[in-house]
Scaffold this motif. Structure first.
Motif, short mmCIF file in Angstrom:
data_model
loop_
_atom_site.label_atom_id
_atom_site.label_comp_id
_atom_site.label_asym_id
_atom_site.label_seq_id
_atom_site.Cartn_x
_atom_site.Cartn_y
_atom_site.Cartn_z
N TYR A 37 106.04 -20.56 97.25
CA TYR A 37 107.44 -20.89 97.49
C TYR A 37 107.56 -22.28 98.12
N GLU A 38 106.70 -22.56 99.09
CA GLU A 38 106.74 -23.87 99.73
C GLU A 38 106.39 -24.97 98.74
N ALA A 39 105.39 -24.73 97.89
CA ALA A 39 105.01 -25.71 96.87
C ALA A 39 106.18 -25.95 95.91
N HIS A 40 106.90 -24.90 95.55
CA HIS A 40 108.07 -25.03 94.67
C HIS A 40 109.14 -25.90 95.34
N LYS A 41 109.37 -25.71 96.64
CA LYS A 41 110.36 -26.52 97.36
C LYS A 41 109.93 -27.99 97.38
N GLN A 42 108.64 -28.25 97.56
CA GLN A 42 108.14 -29.63 97.55
C GLN A 42 108.37 -30.27 96.18
N ARG A 43 108.03 -29.53 95.13
CA ARG A 43 108.20 -30.04 93.77
C ARG A 43 109.67 -30.34 93.50
N TYR A 44 110.56 -29.48 93.97
CA TYR A 44 111.99 -29.68 93.80
C TYR A 44 112.45 -30.94 94.52
N ALA A 45 112.01 -31.12 95.76
CA ALA A 45 112.38 -32.32 96.52
C ALA A 45 111.86 -33.58 95.84
N LEU A 46 110.62 -33.53 95.34
CA LEU A 46 110.05 -34.68 94.63
C LEU A 46 110.86 -35.04 93.39
N SER A 47 111.41 -34.02 92.72
CA SER A 47 112.17 -34.27 91.50
C SER A 47 113.44 -35.08 91.77
N PHE A 48 113.90 -35.09 93.01
CA PHE A 48 115.06 -35.88 93.40
C PHE A 48 114.67 -37.20 94.03
N GLY A 49 113.38 -37.51 94.00
CA GLY A 49 112.91 -38.78 94.53
C GLY A 49 112.77 -38.83 96.04
N LEU A 50 112.83 -37.67 96.68
CA LEU A 50 112.68 -37.65 98.13
C LEU A 50 111.23 -37.94 98.52
N ASN A 51 111.05 -38.56 99.66
CA ASN A 51 109.74 -38.94 100.13
C ASN A 51 109.11 -37.75 100.88
N VAL A 52 108.44 -36.88 100.15
CA VAL A 52 107.77 -35.72 100.74
C VAL A 52 106.29 -35.77 100.38
#
Length: 60
Positions: A37-52
């Motif tokens: 679940y945490e990996a999915h949230k990271q992937r989602y944030a990355l898809s919006f160009g967020l610096n994670v």
């Protein structure tokens, strides 16, 4: 893998510095689903160009 002494501890995991990377190891009381679940949230944030941070999943 011997990660040494944790650099930090939280409610869900211990954090280690290992070979110039940050490693998050979830506490045993959490199922594997929590890390996915945490990996999915990271992937989602990355898809919006967020610096994670980048992530990788290691088998147990």
């Amino acid at each position: 893998m011997n990660l040494g002494t944790p650099s930090a501890r939280g409610n869900t995991a211990k954090i280690y510095l290992y070979k110039n990377k940050i490693v998050k190891v979830f506490n045993d009381v959490f199922s594997d689903r929590e890390s996915f679940y945490e990996a999915h949230k990271q992937r989602y944030a990355l898809s919006f160009g967020l610096n994670v941070p980048e992530y990788w999943m290691s088998p147990k």
